[in-house]
Design a protein around this motif. Structure first.
Motif, mmCIF file in Angstrom:
data_model
loop_
_atom_site.group_PDB
_atom_site.id
_atom_site.type_symbol
_atom_site.label_atom_id
_atom_site.label_comp_id
_atom_site.label_asym_id
_atom_site.label_seq_id
_atom_site.Cartn_x
_atom_site.Cartn_y
_atom_site.Cartn_z
ATOM 1 N N ASP A 28 0.805 -1.152 0.013
ATOM 2 C CA ASP A 28 0.039 -0.024 0.051
ATOM 3 C C ASP A 28 0.902 1.231 -0.007
ATOM 4 O OD1 ASP A 28 -2.378 -1.272 -0.212
ATOM 5 O OD2 ASP A 28 -2.534 -1.384 1.953
ATOM 6 N N ARG A 29 2.146 1.178 0.549
ATOM 7 C CA ARG A 29 2.760 2.339 0.725
ATOM 8 C C ARG A 29 3.474 2.631 -0.600
ATOM 9 N NH1 ARG A 29 5.448 6.449 3.895
ATOM 10 N NH2 ARG A 29 7.302 6.958 2.990
ATOM 11 N N GLU A 30 3.843 1.666 -1.330
ATOM 12 C CA GLU A 30 4.471 1.745 -3.039
ATOM 13 C C GLU A 30 3.367 2.256 -3.615
ATOM 14 O OE1 GLU A 30 7.864 -1.796 -2.806
ATOM 15 O OE2 GLU A 30 5.845 -2.330 -3.141
ATOM 16 N N LEU A 31 2.172 1.740 -3.690
ATOM 17 C CA LEU A 31 1.003 2.385 -4.267
ATOM 18 C C LEU A 31 0.652 3.746 -4.086
ATOM 19 C CD1 LEU A 31 -1.445 -0.826 -4.195
ATOM 20 C CD2 LEU A 31 -0.116 0.163 -6.343
ATOM 21 N N ASP A 32 0.866 4.014 -2.760
ATOM 22 C CA ASP A 32 0.610 5.560 -2.375
ATOM 23 C C ASP A 32 1.597 6.375 -3.349
ATOM 24 O OD1 ASP A 32 -0.756 7.548 -1.160
ATOM 25 O OD2 ASP A 32 0.650 7.468 0.573
ATOM 26 N N ASP A 33 2.823 5.876 -3.075
ATOM 27 C CA ASP A 33 3.878 6.726 -3.691
ATOM 28 C C ASP A 33 3.722 7.020 -5.231
ATOM 29 O OD1 ASP A 33 5.439 6.922 -1.523
ATOM 30 O OD2 ASP A 33 6.771 5.334 -1.963
ATOM 31 N N LEU A 34 3.025 5.835 -5.742
ATOM 32 C CA LEU A 34 2.709 6.101 -7.189
ATOM 33 C C LEU A 34 1.301 7.086 -7.225
ATOM 34 C CD1 LEU A 34 3.299 2.390 -8.423
ATOM 35 C CD2 LEU A 34 4.652 4.720 -8.946
ATOM 36 N N GLY A 35 0.547 7.332 -6.545
ATOM 37 C CA GLY A 35 -0.691 7.916 -6.307
ATOM 38 C C GLY A 35 -1.937 7.248 -6.742
ATOM 39 N N ILE A 36 -1.886 5.993 -6.351
ATOM 40 C CA ILE A 36 -3.129 5.238 -6.546
ATOM 41 C C ILE A 36 -3.400 4.320 -5.202
ATOM 42 C CG2 ILE A 36 -2.741 4.783 -8.971
ATOM 43 C CD1 ILE A 36 -1.666 1.948 -8.686
ATOM 44 N N THR A 37 -4.613 3.953 -5.404
ATOM 45 C CA THR A 37 -5.115 3.055 -4.388
ATOM 46 C C THR A 37 -5.476 1.516 -4.729
ATOM 47 O OG1 THR A 37 -7.290 3.395 -4.479
ATOM 48 C CG2 THR A 37 -6.116 4.996 -3.223
ATOM 49 N N ARG A 38 -5.374 0.664 -3.787
ATOM 50 C CA ARG A 38 -5.350 -0.616 -4.168
ATOM 51 C C ARG A 38 -6.813 -0.792 -4.985
ATOM 52 N NH1 ARG A 38 -2.628 -4.380 -3.308
ATOM 53 N NH2 ARG A 38 -1.184 -3.467 -1.839
ATOM 54 N N PHE A 39 -7.755 -0.135 -4.735
ATOM 55 C CA PHE A 39 -9.303 -0.214 -5.422
ATOM 56 C C PHE A 39 -9.233 0.273 -6.945
ATOM 57 C CE2 PHE A 39 -10.229 0.227 -0.776
ATOM 58 C CZ PHE A 39 -10.985 -0.934 -0.775
ATOM 59 N N GLN A 40 -8.053 1.309 -7.141
ATOM 60 C CA GLN A 40 -7.794 1.722 -8.589
ATOM 61 C C GLN A 40 -7.012 0.914 -9.364
ATOM 62 O OE1 GLN A 40 -6.177 5.563 -6.959
ATOM 63 N NE2 GLN A 40 -7.913 6.351 -7.977
ATOM 64 N N ILE A 41 -6.575 -0.211 -9.062
ATOM 65 C CA ILE A 41 -5.641 -1.069 -9.664
ATOM 66 C C ILE A 41 -6.086 -1.744 -11.063
ATOM 67 C CG2 ILE A 41 -4.337 -3.121 -9.850
ATOM 68 C CD1 ILE A 41 -3.769 -2.914 -6.903
ATOM 69 N N GLU A 42 -7.453 -1.906 -11.083
ATOM 70 C CA GLU A 42 -8.282 -2.565 -12.292
ATOM 71 C C GLU A 42 -8.294 -1.144 -13.083
ATOM 72 O OE1 GLU A 42 -11.203 -5.002 -11.353
ATOM 73 O OE2 GLU A 42 -10.033 -6.547 -10.113
ATOM 74 N N ASN A 43 -8.694 -0.457 -12.665
ATOM 75 C CA ASN A 43 -8.953 1.052 -13.596
ATOM 76 C C ASN A 43 -7.687 1.408 -14.327
ATOM 77 O OD1 ASN A 43 -10.439 2.758 -14.928
ATOM 78 N ND2 ASN A 43 -10.164 4.413 -13.558
ATOM 79 N N VAL A 44 -6.646 1.329 -13.524
ATOM 80 C CA VAL A 44 -5.220 1.652 -14.098
ATOM 81 C C VAL A 44 -4.814 0.954 -14.946
ATOM 82 C CG1 VAL A 44 -2.716 2.131 -13.242
ATOM 83 C CG2 VAL A 44 -4.731 3.027 -11.792
ATOM 84 N N ALA A 45 -4.948 -0.330 -14.759
ATOM 85 C CA ALA A 45 -4.540 -1.303 -15.571
ATOM 86 C C ALA A 45 -5.266 -1.210 -17.089
ATOM 87 C CB ALA A 45 -4.708 -2.805 -15.150
#
Length: 50
Positions: A28-45
Motif C-alpha cells: 500500500d505504501r508503494e502504491l501511495d507513492d505512485l498516487g493510486i489506491t488498491r481499489f484503482q488497480i483494475e482501472n489503471v490497468a
C-alpha cells in the motif's frame, strides 16, 4: 482481418492482466507513492492496456 482483431484484443487482455498482477504485488505504501489506491488497480490497468 478477424484474426488480427482477435489477436489484438487478446494481447490487450494479456497486458491488462500483467499490469494488474504487477500492481497487486506492491505494498500500500508503494502504491501511495505512485498516487493510486488498491481499489484503482483494475482501472489503471485497463487504461494502461488500451
Amino acid at each position: 482481418m478477424f484474426i488480427s482483431y482477435v489477436l489484438a484484443k487478446f494481447r490487450t487482455y494479456l497486458r491488462y492482466r500483467e499490469t494488474v498482477r504487477e500492481l497487486s504485488k506492491l505494498t500500500d505504501r508503494e502504491l501511495d507513492d505512485l498516487g493510486i489506491t488498491r481499489f484503482q488497480i483494475e482501472n489503471v490497468a485497463r487504461v494502461h492496456s488500451a
